[in-house]
Design a protein around this motif. Structure first.
Motif, PDB file in Angstrom:
ATOM      1  N   VAL A  70      31.187  13.400  56.487  1.00 28.96           N
ATOM      2  CA  VAL A  70      31.948  13.059  55.279  1.00 28.96           C
ATOM      3  C   VAL A  70      31.034  12.325  54.303  1.00 28.96           C
ATOM      4  O   VAL A  70      31.033  12.617  53.105  1.00 28.96           O
ATOM      5  CB  VAL A  70      33.202  12.224  55.604  1.00 28.96           C
ATOM      6  CG1 VAL A  70      33.863  11.723  54.320  1.00 28.96           C
ATOM      7  CG2 VAL A  70      34.197  13.035  56.432  1.00 28.96           C
ATOM      8  N   ALA A  71      30.225  11.400  54.793  1.00 27.60           N
ATOM      9  CA  ALA A  71      29.287  10.668  53.931  1.00 27.60           C
ATOM     10  C   ALA A  71      28.265  11.603  53.302  1.00 27.60           C
ATOM     11  O   ALA A  71      27.781  11.339  52.194  1.00 27.60           O
ATOM     12  CB  ALA A  71      28.583   9.576  54.733  1.00 27.60           C
ATOM     13  N   ALA A  72      27.946  12.707  53.980  1.00 29.16           N
ATOM     14  CA  ALA A  72      26.988  13.685  53.457  1.00 29.16           C
ATOM     15  C   ALA A  72      27.679  14.749  52.605  1.00 29.16           C
ATOM     16  O   ALA A  72      27.102  15.795  52.321  1.00 29.16           O
ATOM     17  CB  ALA A  72      26.232  14.337  54.610  1.00 29.16           C
ATOM     18  N   ASP A  73      28.920  14.485  52.214  1.00 27.06           N
ATOM     19  CA  ASP A  73      29.705  15.370  51.348  1.00 27.06           C
ATOM     20  C   ASP A  73      30.092  16.676  52.037  1.00 27.06           C
ATOM     21  O   ASP A  73      30.297  17.691  51.382  1.00 27.06           O
ATOM     22  CB  ASP A  73      28.993  15.631  50.020  1.00 27.06           C
ATOM     23  CG  ASP A  73      29.977  15.934  48.900  1.00 27.06           C
ATOM     24  OD1 ASP A  73      31.133  15.458  48.990  1.00 27.06           O
ATOM     25  OD2 ASP A  73      29.605  16.664  47.969  1.00 27.06           O
ATOM     26  N   GLU A  74      30.165  16.644  53.350  1.00 32.47           N
ATOM     27  CA  GLU A  74      30.694  17.782  54.129  1.00 32.47           C
ATOM     28  C   GLU A  74      32.092  17.371  54.595  1.00 32.47           C
ATOM     29  O   GLU A  74      32.348  17.161  55.791  1.00 32.47           O
ATOM     30  CB  GLU A  74      29.781  18.091  55.311  1.00 32.47           C
ATOM     31  CG  GLU A  74      28.413  18.584  54.925  1.00 32.47           C
ATOM     32  CD  GLU A  74      28.446  19.966  54.294  1.00 32.47           C
ATOM     33  OE1 GLU A  74      29.419  20.727  54.521  1.00 32.47           O
ATOM     34  OE2 GLU A  74      27.504  20.288  53.551  1.00 32.47           O
ATOM     35  N   ARG A  75      32.996  17.228  53.618  1.00 31.30           N
ATOM     36  CA  ARG A  75      34.295  16.610  53.857  1.00 31.30           C
ATOM     37  C   ARG A  75      35.160  17.348  54.882  1.00 31.30           C
ATOM     38  O   ARG A  75      35.745  16.726  55.757  1.00 31.30           O
ATOM     39  CB  ARG A  75      35.029  16.487  52.524  1.00 31.30           C
ATOM     40  CG  ARG A  75      36.325  15.753  52.601  1.00 31.30           C
ATOM     41  CD  ARG A  75      36.899  15.558  51.229  1.00 31.30           C
ATOM     42  NE  ARG A  75      38.248  15.016  51.321  1.00 31.30           N
ATOM     43  CZ  ARG A  75      38.996  14.770  50.294  1.00 31.30           C
ATOM     44  NH1 ARG A  75      38.547  14.993  49.079  1.00 31.30           N
ATOM     45  NH2 ARG A  75      40.200  14.304  50.455  1.00 31.30           N
TER      46      ARG A  75
END
Length: 127
Positions: A70-75
């Motif tokens: 999620v932090a790496a924008d892979e929500r």
């Protein structure tokens, strides 16, 4: 709300690292006082506790990888893993509560944080 859920799920993961330590590393020493077991009980259940501790550690790994995604924008993938890890922690706590009502305090201790994290992540996804 997703950030709050990730923080709660991360706190649940940290708690489960401690549970892993108690069950897989310190079962016949420190954990005896925490779980109220005798030396004979701890020795007799050492292998089961070792295995159960690793189960808890694997839930930590799933949850932490989800938070990182999620932090790496892979929500989507990250949320799925957070919900799988924290949801499993919550379900395990529910099983403990239902199967051993005398262990209500332990079930609530291990289950409240992941439950709150799961709810917060779901609410954040639906918003």
């Amino acid at each position: 709300m997703i950030i709050a859920g990730l923080v709660l799920a991360s706190a649940a993961a940290l708690l489960h690292v401690y549970i892993f330590y108690l069950e897989s590393v310190a079962w016949t020493t420190t954990a005896r006082g925490v779980f109220g077991t005798t030396a004979a009980q701890a020795e007799a259940t050492k292998e089961m506790a070792f295995n159960q501790g690793f189960y808890n550690l694997f839930l930590v790994v799933v949850t932490v990888v989800g938070v990182a995604l999620v932090a790496a924008d892979e929500r989507a993938a990250g949320a799925a893993l957070v919900l799988a890890g924290a949801g499993s922690m919550t379900a395990a706590a529910a099983v403990l509560l239902i199967s051993s009502p005398d262990k209500r305090r332990a079930a609530l201790t291990q289950g409240v944080l992941p439950l709150l994290g799961t709810v917060a992540v779901v609410v954040g996804l639906l918003a």
